[in-house]
Design a protein around this motif. Structure first.
Motif, PDB file in Angstrom:
ATOM      1  N   CYS A  37       0.825  -1.208   0.000  1.00 53.84           N
ATOM      2  CA  CYS A  37       0.000   0.000   0.000  1.00 53.84           C
ATOM      3  C   CYS A  37       0.860   1.259   0.000  1.00 53.84           C
ATOM      4  O   CYS A  37       0.448   2.308  -0.513  1.00 53.84           O
ATOM      5  CB  CYS A  37      -0.931   0.004   1.211  1.00 53.84           C
ATOM      6  SG  CYS A  37      -1.995  -1.445   1.317  1.00 53.84           S
ATOM      7  N   HIS A  41       0.275   5.170  -1.162  1.00 56.92           N
ATOM      8  CA  HIS A  41      -0.158   5.966  -0.012  1.00 56.92           C
ATOM      9  C   HIS A  41       0.993   6.411   0.890  1.00 56.92           C
ATOM     10  O   HIS A  41       0.761   7.132   1.857  1.00 56.92           O
ATOM     11  CB  HIS A  41      -1.195   5.186   0.807  1.00 56.92           C
ATOM     12  CG  HIS A  41      -2.445   4.920   0.038  1.00 56.92           C
ATOM     13  ND1 HIS A  41      -3.390   5.883  -0.191  1.00 56.92           N
ATOM     14  CD2 HIS A  41      -2.898   3.787  -0.585  1.00 56.92           C
ATOM     15  CE1 HIS A  41      -4.374   5.375  -0.920  1.00 56.92           C
ATOM     16  NE2 HIS A  41      -4.098   4.112  -1.172  1.00 56.92           N
ATOM     17  N   ALA A  45       1.608   6.180   5.391  1.00 57.53           N
ATOM     18  CA  ALA A  45       0.181   6.214   5.021  1.00 57.53           C
ATOM     19  C   ALA A  45      -0.398   7.631   5.018  1.00 57.53           C
ATOM     20  O   ALA A  45      -1.600   7.806   4.998  1.00 57.53           O
ATOM     21  CB  ALA A  45      -0.648   5.297   5.925  1.00 57.53           C
ATOM     22  N   LYS A  46       0.498   8.631   4.992  1.00 58.09           N
ATOM     23  CA  LYS A  46       0.012  10.007   4.910  1.00 58.09           C
ATOM     24  C   LYS A  46       0.817  10.860   3.933  1.00 58.09           C
ATOM     25  O   LYS A  46       0.531  12.015   3.750  1.00 58.09           O
ATOM     26  CB  LYS A  46      -0.026  10.657   6.294  1.00 58.09           C
ATOM     27  CG  LYS A  46       1.303  10.786   6.997  1.00 58.09           C
ATOM     28  CD  LYS A  46       1.125  11.407   8.365  1.00 58.09           C
ATOM     29  CE  LYS A  46       2.441  11.429   9.112  1.00 58.09           C
ATOM     30  NZ  LYS A  46       2.283  11.933  10.457  1.00 58.09           N
ATOM     31  N   LEU A  56      -4.398   8.008   4.551  1.00 60.70           N
ATOM     32  CA  LEU A  56      -5.074   6.926   5.264  1.00 60.70           C
ATOM     33  C   LEU A  56      -4.798   6.960   6.765  1.00 60.70           C
ATOM     34  O   LEU A  56      -5.644   6.569   7.560  1.00 60.70           O
ATOM     35  CB  LEU A  56      -4.651   5.574   4.690  1.00 60.70           C
ATOM     36  CG  LEU A  56      -4.918   5.373   3.194  1.00 60.70           C
ATOM     37  CD1 LEU A  56      -4.412   4.000   2.750  1.00 60.70           C
ATOM     38  CD2 LEU A  56      -6.382   5.537   2.871  1.00 60.70           C
ATOM     39  N   GLN A  59      -7.334   8.156   9.668  1.00 57.69           N
ATOM     40  CA  GLN A  59      -8.706   8.178   9.157  1.00 57.69           C
ATOM     41  C   GLN A  59      -9.598   7.337  10.079  1.00 57.69           C
ATOM     42  O   GLN A  59      -9.117   6.430  10.760  1.00 57.69           O
ATOM     43  CB  GLN A  59      -8.721   7.613   7.729  1.00 57.69           C
ATOM     44  CG  GLN A  59     -10.021   7.681   7.003  1.00 57.69           C
ATOM     45  CD  GLN A  59     -10.565   9.086   6.854  1.00 57.69           C
ATOM     46  OE1 GLN A  59     -11.377   9.498   7.663  1.00 57.69           O
ATOM     47  NE2 GLN A  59     -10.106   9.805   5.849  1.00 57.69           N
ATOM     48  N   LEU A  64     -12.721   3.588   6.728  1.00 59.91           N
ATOM     49  CA  LEU A  64     -11.782   2.772   5.966  1.00 59.91           C
ATOM     50  C   LEU A  64     -12.367   1.394   5.657  1.00 59.91           C
ATOM     51  O   LEU A  64     -12.249   0.888   4.530  1.00 59.91           O
ATOM     52  CB  LEU A  64     -10.462   2.632   6.727  1.00 59.91           C
ATOM     53  CG  LEU A  64      -9.637   3.907   6.860  1.00 59.91           C
ATOM     54  CD1 LEU A  64      -8.525   3.717   7.882  1.00 59.91           C
ATOM     55  CD2 LEU A  64      -9.073   4.335   5.520  1.00 59.91           C
ATOM     56  N   LEU A 109      -4.440   1.513  10.436  1.00 58.69           N
ATOM     57  CA  LEU A 109      -4.357   2.834   9.805  1.00 58.69           C
ATOM     58  C   LEU A 109      -4.977   3.917  10.679  1.00 58.69           C
ATOM     59  O   LEU A 109      -4.435   5.012  10.802  1.00 58.69           O
ATOM     60  CB  LEU A 109      -5.025   2.807   8.423  1.00 58.69           C
ATOM     61  CG  LEU A 109      -4.259   2.049   7.345  1.00 58.69           C
ATOM     62  CD1 LEU A 109      -5.153   1.809   6.131  1.00 58.69           C
ATOM     63  CD2 LEU A 109      -2.984   2.780   6.961  1.00 58.69           C
TER      64      LEU A 109
END
Length: 120
Positions: A37, A41, A45-46, A56, A59, A64, A109
């Motif tokens: 991922c 992403h 994840a940001k 993500l 969140q 999600l 996440l």
């Protein structure tokens, strides 16, 4: 007194239900890594590789879960009335996820720090 007991029982049931929905954070991180991922992403994840890709980290967990299940329904060819999301890339990834995978990666996440998280 009865009202107090009923309220307390309701709170305890609510806490139990919330705990049962919490995913396994280590397993969620493993899902994120297994399906790479981070390639879109970002490793945190940001920090997405494209500004149009969503952040993500931080969140809401239920959002999600809902989004991943909607991508999965879209990839399966489910009718549009079934609240689907159509995206060939996300659909292909989501189609491979089990319900447990979705719960776990969403929990992980949502636990990550970001500007999306609620400040305490």
């Amino acid at each position: 007194m009865k009202r107090y007991i009923v309220t307390l029982a309701g709170l305890l049931l609510g806490l139990g239900a919330a705990a049962s929905h919490a995913g396994d954070l280590a397993a969620g991180k493993a899902v994120f890594e297994k399906f790479n991922c981070a390639s879109c992403h970002g490793a945190d994840a940001k920090t997405a590789t494209d500004p149009s890709y969503p952040i993500l980290a931080g969140q809401h967990e239920d959002y999600l879960e809902h989004a991943l299940r909607a991508y999965k329904r879209g990839a399966a060819g489910t009718a549009a009335t079934a609240n689907i999301r159509k995206n060939p890339i996300m659909g292909a990834f989501a189609a491979q996820l089990s319900d447990t995978d979705i719960d776990n990666v969403a929990a992980w996440l949502s636990s990550l720090p970001s500007d999306l998280a609620v400040r305490k």
